[in-house]
Design an enzyme around this catalytic site. Structure first.
Site, PDB file in Angstrom:
ATOM      1  N   GLU A 259       8.523  23.069  34.416  1.00  0.00           N
ATOM      2  CA  GLU A 259       7.096  22.791  34.427  1.00  0.00           C
ATOM      3  C   GLU A 259       6.947  21.544  33.578  1.00  0.00           C
ATOM      4  OE1 GLU A 259       3.194  23.289  32.694  1.00  0.00           O
ATOM      5  OE2 GLU A 259       4.523  24.824  31.930  1.00  0.00           O
ATOM      6  N   CYS A 298      -0.365  20.728  28.935  1.00  0.00           N
ATOM      7  CA  CYS A 298       0.174  20.315  30.234  1.00  0.00           C
ATOM      8  C   CYS A 298      -0.913  20.380  31.302  1.00  0.00           C
ATOM      9  CB  CYS A 298       1.339  21.203  30.614  1.00  0.00           C
ATOM     10  SG  CYS A 298       1.004  22.957  30.471  1.00  0.00           S
TER      11      CYS A 298
HETATM   12  P1  NDP Z   1      11.031  17.072  25.858  1.00  0.00           P
HETATM   13  O1  NDP Z   1      11.301  17.120  27.303  1.00  0.00           O
HETATM   14  O2  NDP Z   1      11.723  16.040  25.047  1.00  0.00           O
HETATM   15  O3  NDP Z   1      11.367  18.472  25.181  1.00  0.00           O
HETATM   16  C1  NDP Z   1      11.020  19.700  25.755  1.00  0.00           C
HETATM   17  C2  NDP Z   1      12.021  20.743  25.321  1.00  0.00           C
HETATM   18  O4  NDP Z   1      13.301  20.396  25.802  1.00  0.00           O
HETATM   19  C3  NDP Z   1      12.152  20.852  23.825  1.00  0.00           C
HETATM   20  O5  NDP Z   1      12.378  22.200  23.488  1.00  0.00           O
HETATM   21  C4  NDP Z   1      13.373  20.015  23.538  1.00  0.00           C
HETATM   22  O6  NDP Z   1      13.995  20.399  22.357  1.00  0.00           O
HETATM   23  C5  NDP Z   1      14.210  20.347  24.728  1.00  0.00           C
HETATM   24  N1  NDP Z   1      15.230  19.375  25.031  1.00  0.00           N
HETATM   25  C6  NDP Z   1      15.158  18.045  24.919  1.00  0.00           C
HETATM   26  N2  NDP Z   1      16.321  17.498  25.321  1.00  0.00           N
HETATM   27  C7  NDP Z   1      17.131  18.503  25.674  1.00  0.00           C
HETATM   28  C8  NDP Z   1      18.457  18.577  26.159  1.00  0.00           C
HETATM   29  N3  NDP Z   1      19.191  17.498  26.350  1.00  0.00           N
HETATM   30  N4  NDP Z   1      18.973  19.798  26.406  1.00  0.00           N
HETATM   31  C9  NDP Z   1      18.261  20.906  26.222  1.00  0.00           C
HETATM   32  N5  NDP Z   1      17.001  20.893  25.749  1.00  0.00           N
HETATM   33  C10 NDP Z   1      16.436  19.702  25.493  1.00  0.00           C
HETATM   34  O7  NDP Z   1       9.517  16.982  25.699  1.00  0.00           O
HETATM   35  P2  NDP Z   1       8.677  16.838  24.365  1.00  0.00           P
HETATM   36  O8  NDP Z   1       8.441  18.203  23.853  1.00  0.00           O
HETATM   37  O9  NDP Z   1       9.248  15.866  23.422  1.00  0.00           O
HETATM   38  O10 NDP Z   1       7.414  16.206  24.989  1.00  0.00           O
HETATM   39  C11 NDP Z   1       7.532  14.933  25.581  1.00  0.00           C
HETATM   40  C12 NDP Z   1       6.565  14.810  26.708  1.00  0.00           C
HETATM   41  O11 NDP Z   1       6.698  15.891  27.632  1.00  0.00           O
HETATM   42  C13 NDP Z   1       5.140  14.875  26.276  1.00  0.00           C
HETATM   43  O12 NDP Z   1       4.718  13.679  25.732  1.00  0.00           O
HETATM   44  C14 NDP Z   1       4.496  15.235  27.575  1.00  0.00           C
HETATM   45  O13 NDP Z   1       4.368  14.085  28.360  1.00  0.00           O
HETATM   46  C15 NDP Z   1       5.463  16.167  28.230  1.00  0.00           C
HETATM   47  N6  NDP Z   1       5.128  17.558  28.005  1.00  0.00           N
HETATM   48  C16 NDP Z   1       4.757  18.317  29.067  1.00  0.00           C
HETATM   49  C17 NDP Z   1       4.410  19.638  28.867  1.00  0.00           C
HETATM   50  C18 NDP Z   1       4.074  20.539  29.966  1.00  0.00           C
HETATM   51  O14 NDP Z   1       3.824  21.693  29.687  1.00  0.00           O
HETATM   52  N7  NDP Z   1       4.064  20.167  31.205  1.00  0.00           N
HETATM   53  C19 NDP Z   1       4.354  20.219  27.558  1.00  0.00           C
HETATM   54  C20 NDP Z   1       4.799  19.346  26.523  1.00  0.00           C
HETATM   55  C21 NDP Z   1       5.184  18.088  26.768  1.00  0.00           C
HETATM   56  P3  NDP Z   1      13.881  19.528  21.031  1.00  0.00           P
HETATM   57  O15 NDP Z   1      12.446  19.519  20.646  1.00  0.00           O
HETATM   58  O16 NDP Z   1      14.722  20.261  20.056  1.00  0.00           O
HETATM   59  O17 NDP Z   1      14.392  18.165  21.375  1.00  0.00           O
END
Ligand code: NDP
Length: 685
Positions: A259, A298
């Protein structure tokens, strides 16, 4: 190092021996360190194995209903201790209302799945799906579908914006399905997730291995996933893409759903002029979506699509409402209605995206990119380099076709206004988002709503129709509800695996099974026509749930219907429909040979034929299901009924259980007159 956020693996708390690479997580308002996060040295392969062995075994002992009851108890424990969660949540920049959305929303998901699990799933471990398919003429070979739980582990990777709700929305259906969870919260707010996991661990309610927590990076976890495991991801599209491309997902059979970013829209209908209640409701909703969670949702509205003639009025009304109601500051202060973003990195990312929107033609018509001056709890100005504050911003695009407004997500208190003239144009604009989680339409005109719906439904996971009748009771554009799909096509991630009982099935495998009626009965716990039956010396109504067996059956005596019976029933009930009362008119009807008995007379008589009247273990009849009248019954015909115990469901917390009986009415020629399920409540023992 102090203040290292622990992980919870193998039913024990774990902290790293080497903290040299730990990441400091800071309070969103003050910049003070809240926790340090590291998983250096954590044996993730071991945690996955623990889930697949210990977690699968402990959850496998429980039925859907037993798991559902545990979810309710977990919800109650979290409710009792939610103040602890609120205190931590405010460090993430969340106001009280923001925290309610996350914490109470998450607890609400547990309650909802508990209740749905007990109402919509059997008290069993297997779910029989859909109708029985007869596959042979003599009824000795049948087919149907069953769901059994996946044998692996559900890995849930969550976004920073909803550390509680985002986790529980995935945990509840996985738990109900019987799949153990490894949850990985986002680093910036993982300390709130750690707190709810700690409360659940301390409650003693978690079956062994059913929930593990990874506080920090999941480094090589994907290398250890295999067929039978699944990953549910929420976050950015780029991370989703990277994870989806892992060989264990691409060719290894690991189920992966995501998502991701969604450029959601809200449309103001052409009928919703400023003098209508729809206009006011629309403005209120836009302001809510810009400011709640500082726009870090989101599902927040990113594109405000309004008739060209109303663009100025909408901008003015949103600006006025924000000026009246929004007070930016440390969310722990009473008067504050909008807190900071979750981290400085998020603030800077939002500013970058706002710059990109401006470069593509967006003009800021409300708010500013200047870092606002914000006062802390003691009245002193907060350090702009430490607090992640941003003003709410509205941009206006005169070119509604500009790619940027449909493609760039500024994940903060930011939305863009674009204009349209025709429904077709508005539909096209929504579609330009490439697939969204949600679109809302403010209109009181059902025809207009239908025209929009035809064009946009397939591009959205959810559509909310806002008007004067539901504006007060609406759960809101930005609030997914646990009963309904949360997910969306295309850019939104392509999933619809969250929301409703379908989310439970997502953690299970649907398999077509083929076999004899006895085999299908043994596997599903539901008696299938053609399977063994028993005619004991006792009427089945004299047996408790503990004594009843599938296939316990009674064949009634026959009873002949007369014209006088039909007339008496017609006069008593008032149902003097011509098919029962007028020979000529009835005969002219293509379905009837002449006057026929009422269907309701037949099922009332059937009850009289199968019932055992004396007080006993059967307590109540609470309904019929799947009733079909198949062959008409004329005066002179006789009917009899066969009643068979079809499904026996002891209730976990009551003194009684549910027994579903298969009822078949036949006539003197052995033709089926009617069939249906009779639902009764029966004493347990
Ligand atoms: P990320 O995609 O960077 O992170 C989301 C999750 O994935 C976090 O738990 C993160 O962990 C984890 N993650 C990141 N890289 C890896 C990897 N290589 N392997 C496994 N897990 C990983 O998103 P952000 O939270 O930083 O948000 C960035 C953007 O995402 C926002 O600015 C927004 O645009 C979008 N977003 C969309 C949402 C939605 O619900 N649709 C909700 C939130 C954000 P860790 O934090 O430890 O890196």
């Amino acid at each position: 190092m102090n203040n290292i956020l622990p992980s919870y693996v193998n039913d024990a708390w774990w902290t790293p021996a080497d903290t040299s690479t730990a990441v400091a997580v800071r309070d969103a308002s003050t910049g003070a360190i809240v926790a340090n996060v590291s998983t250096a040295g954590l044996d993730l392969a071991g945690a996955l194995d623990y889930a697949r062995t210990v977690g699968q075994a402990s959850l496998g002992e429980l039925t859907f209903h037993q798991r559902a009851l545990l979810l309710k108890e977990m919800a109650l424990v979290l409710t009792e201790r939610k103040r602890e969660l609120y205190a931590l949540s405010s460090c993430t920049g969340a106001t009280k209302i923001d925290s309610m959305v996350d914490i109470d929303g998450g607890i609400g998901v547990l309650f909802t799945y508990s209740s749905k699990g007990r109402r919509e799933l059997p008290n069993a471990q297997i779910y029989a799906d859909g109708a029985v398919e007869p596959l042979s003429k003599d009824g000795s070979f049948l087919g149907r579908h069953i769901f059994t739980r996946l044998p692996g582990v559900a890995v849930q990777i969550n976004a920073f914006n909803f550390p509680v709700w985002g986790s529980l929305e995935k945990f509840a259906p996985a738990f109900l399905a019987g799949m153990p969870t490894v949850v990985k919260p986002a680093t910036p707010t993982g300390y709130v997730a750690e707190a709810f996991v700690r409360i659940l661990v301390e409650s003693g309610l978690l079956p062994a291995g059913s929930l593990q927590l990874v506080s920090g990076s999941v480094h090589d976890l994907f290398d250890h996933l295999k067929l039978g495991d699944l990953v549910a991801f929420t976050g950015s599209a780029s991370t989703a893409e990277k994870l989806r491309s892992h060989a264990n997902v691409q060719v290894g059979g690991v189920r992966f759903t995501s998502e991701t970013d969604s450029i959601n829209a809200s449309i103001l209908g052409t009928d919703a002029t400023p003098d209508t209640p729809e206009f006011g409701a629309f403005i209120k909703q836009v302001v809510t979506e810009i400011t709640v969670k500082a726009g870090q949702k989101c599902t927040a509205i990113r594109r405000v699509i309004v008739p060209n003639a109303l663009v100025d009025s909408v901008v003015a009304a949103v600006t006025e409402r924000i000026a009246e109601r929004i007070v930016l500051g440390d969310p722990r202060a009473e008067s504050v209605t909008m807190g900071p973003l979750a981290s400085l990195e998020q603030r800077d990312e939002v500013l970058r995206q706002v710059q990109n929107l401006r470069a593509a033609g967006g003009e800021i018509v409300m708010g500013s990119t200047d870092i606002p001056v914000v006062r802390g709890l003691d009245g002193s100005v907060l350090n702009a380099a430490a607090g992640a504050f941003l003003e709410p911003m509205l941009l206006r695009f005169t070119d509604a076709q500009a790619d940027a407004v449909h493609e760039i997500e500024a994940f903060g208190p930011v939305a863009s206004v674009i204009g349209y003239d025709t429904v077709a144009q508005a539909v096209d604009l929504v579609r330009r988002g490439g697939g969204s989680l949600v679109t809302s339409v403010a209109t009181h005109d059902p025809k207009l709503a239908m025209a929009f719906m035809e064009g946009i439904a397939a591009f959205n996971g959810r559509v909310l129709l806002l008007d004067r009748d539901d504006a007060r009771s609406s759960t809101g554009h930005g609030s997914p509800v646990p009963q309904l799909v949360h997910g969306g096509p295309g850019r939104a991630g392509g999933g619809e695996e969250l929301g409703g009982i379908r989310a439970v099935f997502h953690h299970m495998q649907r398999t077509a099974i083929q076999g004899s009626p006895d085999m299908l009965t043994a596997i599903t716990g539901i008696w299938h026509a053609g399977a063994a039956v028993q005619h004991g010396d006792r009427h089945p109504f004299r047996k408790t749930v503990a004594e009843l067996c599938l296939g316990d059956q009674i064949d009634s005596a026959a009873r002949t219907i007369t014209l006088a019976d039909i007339e008496a029933f017609a006069h008593t009930t008032g149902d003097t429909f011509y098919a029962h009362m007028d020979e000529k008119a009835a005969a002219a009807n293509p379905f009837f040979p002449g006057r026929v008995a009422h269907g309701y007379l037949l099922i009332a008589w059937a009850a009289g034929l199968f019932v055992d009247p004396a007080p006993g273990p059967v307590l109540a009849n609470y309904g019929l299901e799947n009733l079909r009248f198949i062959t008409p019954v004329s005066p002179g015909d006789s009917i009899r009924v066969t009643l068979t115990a079809k499904q026996i469901t002891p209730r976990e917390t009551d003194e009684y259980g549910e027994v579903r009986w298969d009822a078949v009415l036949t006539n003197q020629k052995e033709e089926i007159v009617a069939n249906y399920d009779v639902l009764t409540l029966v004493e347990k023992d």
